[in-house]
Design an enzyme around this catalytic site. Structure first.
Site, short mmCIF file in Angstrom:
data_model
loop_
_atom_site.label_atom_id
_atom_site.label_comp_id
_atom_site.label_asym_id
_atom_site.label_seq_id
_atom_site.Cartn_x
_atom_site.Cartn_y
_atom_site.Cartn_z
N GLU A 52 -9.69 32.73 -13.10
CA GLU A 52 -10.35 32.18 -11.83
C GLU A 52 -11.39 33.06 -11.51
OE1 GLU A 52 -11.58 31.51 -8.83
OE2 GLU A 52 -9.96 32.46 -7.65
N ASN A 61 -11.97 40.60 -2.49
CA ASN A 61 -12.41 39.90 -1.55
C ASN A 61 -11.17 39.00 -0.77
OD1 ASN A 61 -11.87 38.12 -3.58
ND2 ASN A 61 -13.36 36.67 -3.16
N CYS A 90 -15.00 32.98 -3.48
CA CYS A 90 -15.52 32.37 -4.76
C CYS A 90 -15.99 30.83 -4.49
CB CYS A 90 -14.50 32.27 -5.93
SG CYS A 90 -14.13 34.03 -6.49
C1 SIN Z 1 -11.46 33.47 -3.97
O1 SIN Z 1 -12.33 33.94 -3.53
O2 SIN Z 1 -11.31 33.15 -5.21
C2 SIN Z 1 -10.33 32.79 -3.20
C3 SIN Z 1 -10.63 31.86 -2.15
C4 SIN Z 1 -9.33 31.12 -1.70
O3 SIN Z 1 -8.19 31.31 -2.10
O4 SIN Z 1 -9.56 30.22 -0.96
#
Ligand code: SIN
Length: 479
Positions: free
Chosen positions: A250, A149, A284
């Site tokens: 994460e 992503n 996320c």
């Molecule tokens: C993610 O989707 O884990 C990363 C999003 C972000 O770094 O803002």
């Protein structure tokens, strides 16, 4: 920067007998074919990283920072091509991809500088005959598995602190978006990274074999993963169970976004769109469920649905597009299933609620009203452009709904009451809280989750600590 489609191990571009296709998710057209490597090549990359470690660790932080700075400058000089590549293999609109490329590059700049400040401590002694200090040292070979992503930023958020601190790293990029990782390797090589410091092992079918090699190798001393909670639990257990290596995870989120009746509604609508529809909802930290106070529920839903209906859907390289495709067929099926279940259980689509006619992998930006706590759109990460609205009547109820999840990555709320802002920020169970703002990510903040959303932090001073060992040193025998 040319299009690189071979893997990168020990400073060499490596082909493979088997290759797999990388597709543009907007059109399903093939962009390139990339080597489908396995455990043997992962071991080879680990061995190369192990050989490169002593010389890289022996350089001063200032010398390493000069390479990081050159890498950053090359990334920024090539930002348009990097953005086009991120958009082509990952689907996000080019303007958004450019934002990701700058975000990705910022970790190189920040950690190159910050590693110069990897200070130890002098500890006041307990005995006249001794002196105590701590020093910070690199851990050794690091391994990382990154998601599709954010094809660039999720790599640099791990590789930059690892390399700046004096470690070497072996990376497995996702099979959907390996080309950005390879572009990064080429720029690293041009910036002067020695062979073996940054290695990219591409794979399609052998993800679990490579993951096993990373987790079980005694040469790998630190493992970092961004992806689902389900997979992260298994990888984390394998790392600790086999060789007790350091682990950063994460993992998944289920971010609440709360709109209190005292909020600035226009700001809340803009913030909700920024958070929920970033990368077509495939983030996320995306707001996954929108909790709206009863008194403003109707007004807010109407404003939000009107704004969402205007979002432009299409291929990432079309001018003005705000919502691209989902990454693959499985992602579309999941979103379709979750929305269908919610509608069958009484939710109402104020806009969207179905696939979009831009192509096979496009879903219409959707706002669902009358969502309940039991529905899967409230309980699970949607990873698509769907905003479920849940009604609440009091601050206690909002906090209770927000915290009623095993996840705790990000949360958001909108209010004009400063007392409530402090109170709710303290009560919410998540690693990151954003007040009156739908986007907060950057290189200086500690990004990471509570509960089943992960272990450790990425970015900021905390992100550097993840790639350093603390060593205590006792100077004894003083007379
Ligand atoms: C993610 O989707 O884990 C990363 C999003 C972000 O770094 O803002």
């Amino acid at each position: 920067m040319s299009l690189r489609s071979d893997a990168y191990i020990d400073g060499q571009w490596r082909g493979g007998a088997k290759r797999f296709a990388v597709l543009n998710p907007a059109t399903q057209e093939q962009i390139a074919e990339v080597p489908d490597l396995g455990a043997a090549e992962a071991e080879e990359a680990i061995a190369a990283a192990h050989r490169a470690f002593p010389a890289w660790a022996a350089k001063s932080a200032k010398e390493r920072a000069a390479v990081m700075r050159a890498w950053y400058d090359l990334m920024m000089a090539d930002i348009d091509r990097l953005a086009a590549l991120i958009s082509r293999e990952g689907g996000k609109p080019v303007a958004e991809a450019k934002g990701e490329a700058a975000y990705g590059a910022s970790f190189m700049e920040w950690f190159g500088e910050e590693a110069k400040r990897a200070y130890g401590r002098t500890i006041p002694t307990t005995t006249a005959t001794r002196r105590y200090v701590t020093i910070k040292q690199p851990i050794g070979v690091c391994a990382a598995i990154t998601p599709w992503n954010f094809p660039m930023a999720m790599i640099t958020r791990k590789a930059a602190p690892a390399i700046a601190a004096g470690n070497t790293i072996v990376l497995k990029p996702p099979s959907q978006t390996p080309l950005t990782a390879l572009a990064l390797a080429e720029l690293g090589e041009r910036a002067g990274l020695p062979a073996g410091v940054f290695n990219v092992v591409t794979t399609h079918d052998h993800t679990s074999a490579i993951g096993k090699a990373f987790c079980e190798s005694p040469l790998v001393r630190k493992f970092s993963f961004t992806g689902s909670t389900e997979v992260g639990k298994k990888l984390g257990a394998a790392c600790v169970g086999s060789t007790v290596k350091r682990v950063s995870l994460e993992l998944g989120g289920n971010a609440p976004l709360i709109v209190f009746a005292d909020a600035d509604l226009d700001l809340a609508v803009r913030g909700t769109i920024a958070s929920k529809f970033r990368n077509a909802g495939q983030t996320c930290v995306c707001a996954n469920r929108i909790l709206v106070e009863d008194a403003i529920y109707d007004a807010f839903s109407k404003k939000l649905a009107e704004a969402v209906a205007k979002l432009k859907v299409g291929r990432g390289d079309e001018p003005g597009v705000e919502i691209g495709p989902l990454i693959d067929g499985k992602a579309i099926e999941k979103v379709e299933r979750m929305v269908a279940e919610a509608l069958a259980a009484g939710a109402v689509a104020l806009t969207g609620g179905k696939k979009h006619d831009a192509g096979a992998q496009f879903y219409a930006p959707t706002v669902l009203a009358n969502v309940t706590r039991e529905m899967r759109v409230n309980r699970e990460e949607i990873f698509g452009p769907v905003a479920p609205l849940i009604r609440f009547k009091s601050e206690d109820e909002a906090v209770s709904i927000a915290n009623d999840t095993p996840f705790g990555l990000a949360s958001y709320f909108f209010t004009r009451d400063v007392n409530r802002a402090w109170r709710v920020a303290e009560r919410i169970e998540s690693g990151m809280v954003s007040i009156n703002d739908g986007i907060f990510s950057n290189e200086v903040i500690p990004f990471g989750g509570w509960k089943e959303s992960g272990l450790g932090r990425e970015g900021g001073v905390e992100g550097l600590e993840e790639y350093l060992e603390t060593k205590f040193v006792n100077f004894g025998g003083f007379v």
